[in-house]
Scaffold this active site. Structure first.
Site, PDB file in Angstrom:
ATOM      1  N   LYS A 154       0.867  -0.951   0.062  1.00 33.95           N
ATOM      2  CA  LYS A 154      -0.056  -0.046  -0.044  1.00 33.95           C
ATOM      3  C   LYS A 154       0.996   1.268   0.089  1.00 33.95           C
ATOM      4  CE  LYS A 154      -4.585   0.628   2.220  1.00 33.95           C
ATOM      5  NZ  LYS A 154      -5.208   0.386   3.669  1.00 33.95           N
TER       6      LYS A 154
HETATM    7  O1  G3P Z   1      -9.511   1.041   4.387  1.00 34.31           O
HETATM    8  C1  G3P Z   1      -9.276   2.314   4.729  1.00 34.31           C
HETATM    9  C2  G3P Z   1      -9.982   2.521   6.079  1.00 34.31           C
HETATM   10  O2  G3P Z   1      -9.153   1.813   7.236  1.00 34.31           O
HETATM   11  C3  G3P Z   1     -10.081   4.137   6.517  1.00 34.31           C
HETATM   12  O3  G3P Z   1     -11.444   3.931   7.112  1.00 34.31           O
HETATM   13  O4  G3P Z   1     -13.170   4.774   8.806  1.00 34.31           O
HETATM   14  O5  G3P Z   1     -10.550   5.425   9.167  1.00 34.31           O
HETATM   15  O6  G3P Z   1     -12.062   6.307   7.149  1.00 34.31           O
HETATM   16  P1  G3P Z   1     -11.833   5.261   8.000  1.00 34.31           P
END
Ligand code: G3P
Length: 216
Positions: A83
């Protein structure tokens, strides 16, 4: 649409794998930090549980550093996907890794032009972050539609991995928009199979069945 679990928690990954429908795992530095475990051995454990793609994020911010961290991470297991962020340096690292046949997941994608360029650089996955766009009153699902159209217009093979999904409606919306993969927190995966009318209907069927047994 493939389904990945968005967590670095081994227990959650085991439970998700046990459902029999899991295709992969995504992690990020925040999720790994929550587990408090050593990075490389922890990733190796995840790769033992899941044979599909497991995303591991670089922390370098320059292209050469990202590419070299990516090469190092890719040696942990054959299903590791690297990533990198959708920055200029990330784009260069993506190309360098793709040239070595190392698969990348280009993360923190917030606009279609980022998705277009990383596809040109040979990314395996691109991760548009829906929830974070919605958080600032944007339209996260629209971004998936736009990327889908660009990729279909020109036949790019990069897969659209819808990320930052926060609830079941996000998941349905990205499926309708043509995402290739949804990465979902484990709590939301469980919600996907729940409906109060299913529970009410099942209780009624079982109660009626018991009444029949009692009367015979
Ligand atoms: O896959 C990306 C994720 O982990 C981010 O999610 O909810 O932190 O925006 P969030």
């Amino acid at each position: 649409m493939d389904i990945y679990v968005d967590t670095a928690n081994l227990d959650e990954i085991r439970q998700a794998a046990d459902l029999g429908i899991l295709d992969g795992v995504t992690t990020n530095p925040s999720l790994v930090a929550k587990e408090g475990a050593e990075f490389h051995p922890h990733l190796a454990k995840i790769c033992e549980i899941v044979s599909g793609p497991v995303s591991a994020e670089v922390t370098a911010t320059d292209a050469a550093g990202m590419a070299s961290q990516g090469e190092e991470l890719s040696r942990i297991a054959s299903n590791i996907v690297i990533k990198c962020p959708c920055t200029v340096a990330g784009l260069k690292a993506c190309k360098a890794l793709a040239d070595k046949e190392i698969r990348t997941n280009m993360t923190l994608c917030f606009q279609p032009s980022q998705a277009w360029l990383v596809a040109k650089a040979g990314a395996f996955l691109v991760s548009p972050f829906l929830g974070r766009i919605d958080d600032i009153s944007g339209d996260g699902v629209e971004l998936i539609h736009q990327i889908r159209q660009i990729y279909d217009n020109y036949g790019y093979e990069t897969k659209i991995l819808a990320a930052s999904l926060r609830h079941p409606k996000h998941v349905v919306d990205v499926a309708l928009a043509g995402a290739d993969v949804a990465t979902i927190p484990f709590g939301v995966i469980k919600q996907l199979m729940n409906h109060p009318l299913t529970d009410i209907g099942l209780s009624k069927f079982l109660a009626d069945w018991e009444r029949l047994q009692a009367s015979q």
